[in-house]
Motif scaffolding. Structure first.
Motif, PDB file in Angstrom:
ATOM      1  N   TRP A 133      -3.991  17.779  10.235  1.00 52.68           N
ATOM      2  CA  TRP A 133      -3.275  16.989  11.238  1.00 52.68           C
ATOM      3  C   TRP A 133      -4.137  15.813  11.701  1.00 52.68           C
ATOM      4  O   TRP A 133      -3.658  14.686  11.810  1.00 52.68           O
ATOM      5  CB  TRP A 133      -2.893  17.878  12.411  1.00 52.68           C
ATOM      6  N   ALA A 134      -5.422  16.040  11.970  1.00 50.24           N
ATOM      7  CA  ALA A 134      -6.325  14.970  12.393  1.00 50.24           C
ATOM      8  C   ALA A 134      -6.475  13.922  11.297  1.00 50.24           C
ATOM      9  O   ALA A 134      -6.493  12.716  11.572  1.00 50.24           O
ATOM     10  CB  ALA A 134      -7.680  15.547  12.777  1.00 50.24           C
ATOM     11  N   TRP A 135      -6.577  14.370  10.053  1.00 51.25           N
ATOM     12  CA  TRP A 135      -6.687  13.424   8.949  1.00 51.25           C
ATOM     13  C   TRP A 135      -5.413  12.592   8.842  1.00 51.25           C
ATOM     14  O   TRP A 135      -5.458  11.383   8.689  1.00 51.25           O
ATOM     15  CB  TRP A 135      -6.936  14.169   7.640  1.00 51.25           C
ATOM     16  N   TRP A 136      -4.251  13.254   8.960  1.00 53.46           N
ATOM     17  CA  TRP A 136      -2.976  12.564   8.839  1.00 53.46           C
ATOM     18  C   TRP A 136      -2.792  11.565   9.982  1.00 53.46           C
ATOM     19  O   TRP A 136      -2.342  10.436   9.760  1.00 53.46           O
ATOM     20  CB  TRP A 136      -1.842  13.577   8.839  1.00 53.46           C
ATOM     21  N   ALA A 137      -3.155  11.935  11.180  1.00 51.83           N
ATOM     22  CA  ALA A 137      -2.991  11.055  12.337  1.00 51.83           C
ATOM     23  C   ALA A 137      -3.998   9.910  12.314  1.00 51.83           C
ATOM     24  O   ALA A 137      -3.727   8.840  12.850  1.00 51.83           O
ATOM     25  CB  ALA A 137      -3.137  11.850  13.629  1.00 51.83           C
ATOM     26  N   GLY A 138      -5.151  10.109  11.683  1.00 48.03           N
ATOM     27  CA  GLY A 138      -6.193   9.094  11.690  1.00 48.03           C
ATOM     28  C   GLY A 138      -6.122   8.102  10.554  1.00 48.03           C
ATOM     29  O   GLY A 138      -6.939   7.193  10.482  1.00 48.03           O
ATOM     30  N   ARG A 139      -5.154   8.268   9.652  1.00 44.09           N
ATOM     31  CA  ARG A 139      -5.042   7.325   8.537  1.00 44.09           C
ATOM     32  C   ARG A 139      -4.761   5.926   9.067  1.00 44.09           C
ATOM     33  O   ARG A 139      -3.838   5.722   9.824  1.00 44.09           O
ATOM     34  CB  ARG A 139      -3.895   7.718   7.601  1.00 44.09           C
TER      35      ARG A 139
END
Length: 127
Positions: free
Chosen positions: A59-65
């Motif tokens: 989730w953090a990776w997806w939101a930080g793209r």
């Protein structure tokens, strides 16, 4: 065009309400699962958090793209928050074992009220 936008909005609203109800159900029954666990209360708390980590990282990776990176490094604050959160989980899980599920859950969930009152009385921050 307007009908498509409304349908999309209603679909998102329905999904959000379903997610809210699912989350409330999971939170509401979590103390019962802790009480029934054969592992100790602290190890149960550890595994509850540890098994959620892959989903949180994703989730953090997806939101930080594509997001701008922050140059500030609040490592000390993050470590302190983690220690306090771990302590909160450990104490709450021990209270579930040592008293009733209803009593420990009620006391754990009124903590934000006392934190707000303390911030208001001690630090003069208005709620």
């Amino acid at each position: 065009m307007e009908a498509d936008r409304l349908t999309s909005h209603e679909g998102k609203r329905t999904l959000a309400i379903a997610a809210l109800l699912a989350g409330a159900t999971c939170i509401g029954t979590s103390a019962l699962w802790v009480k029934m666990s054969e592992a100790g209360p602290v190890s149960t708390a550890f595994w509850r958090v540890f098994l959620a980590l892959p989903f949180l990282w994703l989730w953090a990776w997806w939101a930080g793209r594509g997001a701008a990176t922050n140059t500030a490094n609040p490592r000390g604050l993050l470590i302190a928050a983690g220690i306090f959160f771990a302590g909160d989980l450990a104490v709450w899980h021990w209270s579930i074992v040592l008293t009733s599920v209803a009593n420990s859950t009620l006391l754990a969930n009124v903590a934000p009220i006392f934190v707000t009152l303390a911030a208001w009385l001690i630090f003069k921050h208005k709620p």
